[in-house]
Write a protein that holds these residues in place. Structure first.
Motif: not given
Length: 179
Positions: A45, A49, A92-93, A95-96, A99-100
């Motif tokens: 996570s 990216d 939040r994990s 979402k991250n 999004e990545a």
């Protein structure tokens, strides 16, 4: 359980080696083999990216991601109360990761209980989840919940949810907005 870029690179190198062997033996196969990553660890996570630049797609395993993020054995009654996909760290994990994947244009799907959770679906819509992998018995209900939310409405709810500090606060907000 992917934890670093080296693991994806190793798998891709192995696939390339096996493809060369098949080519050498004139064995037909689909040459468009994609290598994805199951994102289930806090490490994955945090570097989503970087992994997204290497993988062809992501699948988020929410059961393990939740368990490992919260450092809890969901089968242990003494700590099972900590196991919740509504926890701000887990949200939040997710979402991250989403999004990545979206930032580099790779498909991101989700499997596990969270993908069919009608309370989480608007957040997943807001985050940009591309594929909900649910059991056959959950398909119609999941599709129905997705159809009830516009992206703008989901974004508004997600912004509120992500501003909250506890699992209880998030759960209460989501329950108050169920459709």
């Amino acid at each position: 359980l992917v934890t670093c870029v080296d693991e994806i690179r190793s798998v891709k190198a192995l696939v390339k080696e096996l493809m060369a062997e098949l080519d050498a033996e004139n064995i037909a196969y689909n040459k468009d083999i994609q290598v994805g990553a199951m994102i289930e660890t806090p490490a994955a996570s945090l570097i989503a990216d970087l992994l997204a630049k290497e993988a062809d797609f992501f699948s988020i395993g929410t059961n393990d991601l939740t368990q490992y993020t919260m450092a809890v054995d969901r089968g242990n009654a003494k700590v099972a109360y900590l196991y919740s996909s509504y926890n701000p760290a887990v949200l939040r994990s997710m979402k991250n990761i989403i999004e990545a994947a979206n930032a580099v244009g790779i498909m991101v799907g989700m499997c596990g209980e969270a993908a069919a959770d009608p309370l989480l679906i608007p957040l997943l819509i807001s985050f940009g989840l591309g594929e909900f992998s649910v059991s056959a018995t959950s398909v119609l209900a999941t599709r129905g919940t997705i159809a009830k939310w516009s992206k703008a409405e989901a974004d508004e709810l997600a912004a509120k949810a992500l501003s909250l500090a506890t699992e209880t606060e998030v759960a209460e907000l989501l329950k108050a907005n169920v459709r």
